[in-house]
Design a protein around this motif. Structure first.
Motif, PDB file in Angstrom:
ATOM      1  N   ILE A   1      40.864  46.016  43.856  1.00 48.48           N
ATOM      2  CA  ILE A   1      41.052  45.650  45.261  1.00 48.48           C
ATOM      3  C   ILE A   1      42.193  44.648  45.359  1.00 48.48           C
ATOM      4  O   ILE A   1      42.087  43.518  44.887  1.00 48.48           O
ATOM      5  CB  ILE A   1      39.769  45.047  45.864  1.00 48.48           C
ATOM      6  CG1 ILE A   1      38.553  45.933  45.541  1.00 48.48           C
ATOM      7  CG2 ILE A   1      39.910  44.887  47.368  1.00 48.48           C
ATOM      8  CD1 ILE A   1      37.229  45.333  45.986  1.00 48.48           C
ATOM      9  N   ALA A   2      43.303  45.070  45.956  1.00 46.22           N
ATOM     10  CA  ALA A   2      44.540  44.308  46.184  1.00 46.22           C
ATOM     11  C   ALA A   2      45.581  44.635  45.108  1.00 46.22           C
ATOM     12  O   ALA A   2      45.246  45.027  43.981  1.00 46.22           O
ATOM     13  CB  ALA A   2      44.305  42.805  46.274  1.00 46.22           C
ATOM     14  N   THR A   3      46.827  44.468  45.483  1.00 47.64           N
ATOM     15  CA  THR A   3      47.953  44.871  44.630  1.00 47.64           C
ATOM     16  C   THR A   3      47.960  44.198  43.256  1.00 47.64           C
ATOM     17  O   THR A   3      48.098  44.895  42.236  1.00 47.64           O
ATOM     18  CB  THR A   3      49.289  44.600  45.361  1.00 47.64           C
ATOM     19  OG1 THR A   3      49.294  45.312  46.596  1.00 47.64           O
ATOM     20  CG2 THR A   3      50.470  45.054  44.514  1.00 47.64           C
ATOM     21  N   PRO A   4      47.825  42.864  43.151  1.00 46.08           N
ATOM     22  CA  PRO A   4      47.904  42.243  41.815  1.00 46.08           C
ATOM     23  C   PRO A   4      46.832  42.741  40.850  1.00 46.08           C
ATOM     24  O   PRO A   4      47.104  42.899  39.655  1.00 46.08           O
ATOM     25  CB  PRO A   4      47.727  40.747  42.116  1.00 46.08           C
ATOM     26  CG  PRO A   4      48.184  40.585  43.536  1.00 46.08           C
ATOM     27  CD  PRO A   4      47.731  41.839  44.220  1.00 46.08           C
ATOM     28  N   THR A   5      45.628  43.000  41.347  1.00 50.36           N
ATOM     29  CA  THR A   5      44.571  43.492  40.453  1.00 50.36           C
ATOM     30  C   THR A   5      44.834  44.938  40.044  1.00 50.36           C
ATOM     31  O   THR A   5      44.581  45.322  38.903  1.00 50.36           O
ATOM     32  CB  THR A   5      43.188  43.383  41.114  1.00 50.36           C
ATOM     33  OG1 THR A   5      43.200  44.032  42.377  1.00 50.36           O
ATOM     34  CG2 THR A   5      42.783  41.940  41.308  1.00 50.36           C
ATOM     35  N   ALA A   6      45.348  45.738  40.976  1.00 50.88           N
ATOM     36  CA  ALA A   6      45.684  47.128  40.645  1.00 50.88           C
ATOM     37  C   ALA A   6      46.780  47.166  39.583  1.00 50.88           C
ATOM     38  O   ALA A   6      46.727  47.969  38.634  1.00 50.88           O
ATOM     39  CB  ALA A   6      46.123  47.872  41.900  1.00 50.88           C
TER      40      ALA A   6
ATOM     41  N   GLY B   1      33.739  49.596  36.954  1.00 53.41           N
ATOM     42  CA  GLY B   1      34.128  48.189  37.061  1.00 53.41           C
ATOM     43  C   GLY B   1      34.871  47.946  38.360  1.00 53.41           C
ATOM     44  O   GLY B   1      35.778  48.697  38.709  1.00 53.41           O
ATOM     45  N   ILE B   2      34.474  46.912  39.102  1.00 48.51           N
ATOM     46  CA  ILE B   2      35.169  46.531  40.340  1.00 48.51           C
ATOM     47  C   ILE B   2      35.816  45.175  40.130  1.00 48.51           C
ATOM     48  O   ILE B   2      35.151  44.208  39.744  1.00 48.51           O
ATOM     49  CB  ILE B   2      34.198  46.463  41.537  1.00 48.51           C
ATOM     50  CG1 ILE B   2      33.591  47.840  41.826  1.00 48.51           C
ATOM     51  CG2 ILE B   2      34.921  45.935  42.784  1.00 48.51           C
ATOM     52  CD1 ILE B   2      32.608  47.857  43.000  1.00 48.51           C
ATOM     53  N   ILE B   3      37.108  45.110  40.372  1.00 44.27           N
ATOM     54  CA  ILE B   3      37.830  43.843  40.263  1.00 44.27           C
ATOM     55  C   ILE B   3      38.483  43.533  41.602  1.00 44.27           C
ATOM     56  O   ILE B   3      39.285  44.311  42.109  1.00 44.27           O
ATOM     57  CB  ILE B   3      38.868  43.875  39.113  1.00 44.27           C
ATOM     58  CG1 ILE B   3      39.721  42.601  39.127  1.00 44.27           C
ATOM     59  CG2 ILE B   3      39.728  45.122  39.133  1.00 44.27           C
ATOM     60  CD1 ILE B   3      40.636  42.468  37.913  1.00 44.27           C
ATOM     61  N   GLN B   4      38.095  42.402  42.183  1.00 39.42           N
ATOM     62  CA  GLN B   4      38.620  41.958  43.479  1.00 39.42           C
ATOM     63  C   GLN B   4      39.494  40.732  43.242  1.00 39.42           C
ATOM     64  O   GLN B   4      39.118  39.831  42.487  1.00 39.42           O
ATOM     65  CB  GLN B   4      37.457  41.616  44.412  1.00 39.42           C
ATOM     66  CG  GLN B   4      37.874  41.170  45.807  1.00 39.42           C
ATOM     67  CD  GLN B   4      36.688  41.057  46.762  1.00 39.42           C
ATOM     68  OE1 GLN B   4      35.778  41.879  46.732  1.00 39.42           O
ATOM     69  NE2 GLN B   4      36.698  40.052  47.612  1.00 39.42           N
ATOM     70  N   LEU B   5      40.644  40.694  43.880  1.00 33.93           N
ATOM     71  CA  LEU B   5      41.580  39.607  43.626  1.00 33.93           C
ATOM     72  C   LEU B   5      41.034  38.246  44.027  1.00 33.93           C
ATOM     73  O   LEU B   5      41.105  37.279  43.275  1.00 33.93           O
ATOM     74  CB  LEU B   5      42.902  39.865  44.353  1.00 33.93           C
ATOM     75  CG  LEU B   5      43.952  38.754  44.221  1.00 33.93           C
ATOM     76  CD1 LEU B   5      44.387  38.589  42.765  1.00 33.93           C
ATOM     77  CD2 LEU B   5      45.147  39.027  45.106  1.00 33.93           C
ATOM     78  N   ILE B   6      40.489  38.171  45.248  1.00 33.23           N
ATOM     79  CA  ILE B   6      40.058  36.886  45.806  1.00 33.23           C
ATOM     80  C   ILE B   6      39.025  37.179  46.886  1.00 33.23           C
ATOM     81  O   ILE B   6      38.973  38.293  47.410  1.00 33.23           O
ATOM     82  CB  ILE B   6      41.271  36.109  46.392  1.00 33.23           C
ATOM     83  CG1 ILE B   6      40.933  34.648  46.671  1.00 33.23           C
ATOM     84  CG2 ILE B   6      41.827  36.799  47.624  1.00 33.23           C
ATOM     85  CD1 ILE B   6      42.175  33.809  47.018  1.00 33.23           C
ATOM     86  N   GLN B   7      38.216  36.192  47.196  1.00 34.72           N
ATOM     87  CA  GLN B   7      37.198  36.420  48.215  1.00 34.72           C
ATOM     88  C   GLN B   7      37.732  36.068  49.599  1.00 34.72           C
ATOM     89  O   GLN B   7      38.096  34.941  49.870  1.00 34.72           O
ATOM     90  CB  GLN B   7      35.946  35.581  47.923  1.00 34.72           C
ATOM     91  CG  GLN B   7      34.790  35.892  48.860  1.00 34.72           C
ATOM     92  CD  GLN B   7      33.479  35.265  48.409  1.00 34.72           C
ATOM     93  OE1 GLN B   7      33.451  34.489  47.474  1.00 34.72           O
ATOM     94  NE2 GLN B   7      32.403  35.616  49.091  1.00 34.72           N
TER      95      GLN B   7
END
Length: 333
Positions: free
Chosen positions: A103-108, A39-45
């Motif tokens: 990808i990015a601190t909030p998602t981690a 699963g890949i979760i990216q905060l924002i584009q």
């Protein structure tokens, strides 16, 4: 007799097929269920995170893990919202993913709060120790590892003063709720006296405040610093155009802002950062424990200069810097 022979031949064929499967052949359903689920979760584009995402997939592929072949990748984007990131993290846990790439601190942080069992690889996280994602860079001590986009702010300020020796007030636009951004602002304030700079903090609560808050602050600064902040990165074109309208240069922590109209950066290549994370994910899929894989930062920072912006602002970039820099154009309207 002919009918009996046909039946006998059919039975032999079926028996042979079953033996082949029993000797190591896989049905399509078995092949599908044997794929590792990522699963890949990216905060924002925005450009930086998009590049980290692409680099991760390419890094996995280089190590033999290709989407649709032996892994199954699910992409999700939180659209910059922490509650959405938490929901996606929960969905990944419920789906029993074999690995999550955040990808990015909030998602981690959302993923780490959701599971202490599923391996989490992160990227574009500035300070994983301060942000509670790891006990140490050498070993997280838990189910996480990844790559940090912590840039050398000392080196960046040294470059800034070499290009703009008369600069006295450095504005920094950042999201007040992003811990990675706050950490960078704190470091800027710590180093400011070394370079005879005053730091003016230009904090915003969300992406919608950038236009007004930044526009109102341009008269108070000599140069603007754009950190690795997700809301700022998603608004690089706006940020660069506000600065250009006020005849103020922008220094970026990464090159994407320079391509949109900033002057110069000395920072991270997010594609390579993502690829490094992909290599780490491959090690985990091979059976390694995340806490046994060191969290890394990029050792080499690249300089990028926008020659069109330098010309518009009447700034002469020292030749020694130009010689080693990547030169881009555009962004001047």
């Amino acid at each position: 007799m002919v009918g009996k022979k046909k039946i006998a031949l059919l039975l032999c064929g079926l028996l042979s097929a079953s033996l082949l499967v029993g000797c190591g052949g896989e049905t399509e359903n078995e092949k599908e269920t044997s794929k590792k689920k990522v699963g890949i979760i990216q905060l924002i584009q925005h450009d930086a995170l998009d590049q980290a995402n692409k680099g991760f997939i390419d890094g996995l592929a280089e190590k033999g893990y290709k989407d649709g072949e032996n892994i199954e990748i699910e992409q999700q984007n939180a659209s910059g919202k922490q509650d959405t990131a938490q929901q996606i993290a929960g969905q990944f846990v419920s789906a029993k993913k074999d690995l999550i790439f955040a990808i990015a601190t909030p998602t981690a942080q959302a993923c780490y709060n959701a599971t202490k069992d599923i391996p989490i690889v992160f990227s574009a996280v500035t300070d994983p120790v301060k942000d509670g994602l790891a006990k140490d860079l050498k070993s997280s001590g838990c189910n996480t590892t990844g790559t940090s986009d912590m840039a050398n702010i000392d080196e960046q300020l040294a470059l800034l003063k070499e290009v703009l020796p008369d600069a006295k007030t450095l504005g920094v636009v950042y999201t007040t709720s992003e811990t990675n951004s706050v950490n960078q602002v704190n470091e800027l304030e710590t180093l400011a006296s070394k370079y005879k700079l005053t730091i003016k903090k230009i904090g915003v609560a969300n992406i919608n405040e950038i236009n007004q808050v930044l526009s109102n602050s341009m008269g108070d600064i000599d140069v603007l610093y754009a950190p690795t902040d997700n809301n700022v990165a998603a608004s690089y074109e706006l940020v660069a155009q506000i600065a250009l309208k006020a005849n103020k240069p922008v220094m970026g922590a990464e090159p994407a802002v320079v391509e949109k109209g900033g002057l110069i950066s000395k920072g991270i290549d997010y594609y390579e950062l993502g690829k490094m994370a992909g290599y780490k994910a491959a090690e985990i899929l091979d059976g390694k424990n995340p806490q046994d894989i060191e969290i890394e930062t990029m050792k080499e920072l690249a300089i990028t200069v926008n020659t069109d912006v330098a010309k518009k602002l009447g700034i002469t970039i020292p030749q020694n810097i130009l010689d080693s820099a990547k030169k881009v154009t555009g962004g001047v309207k």
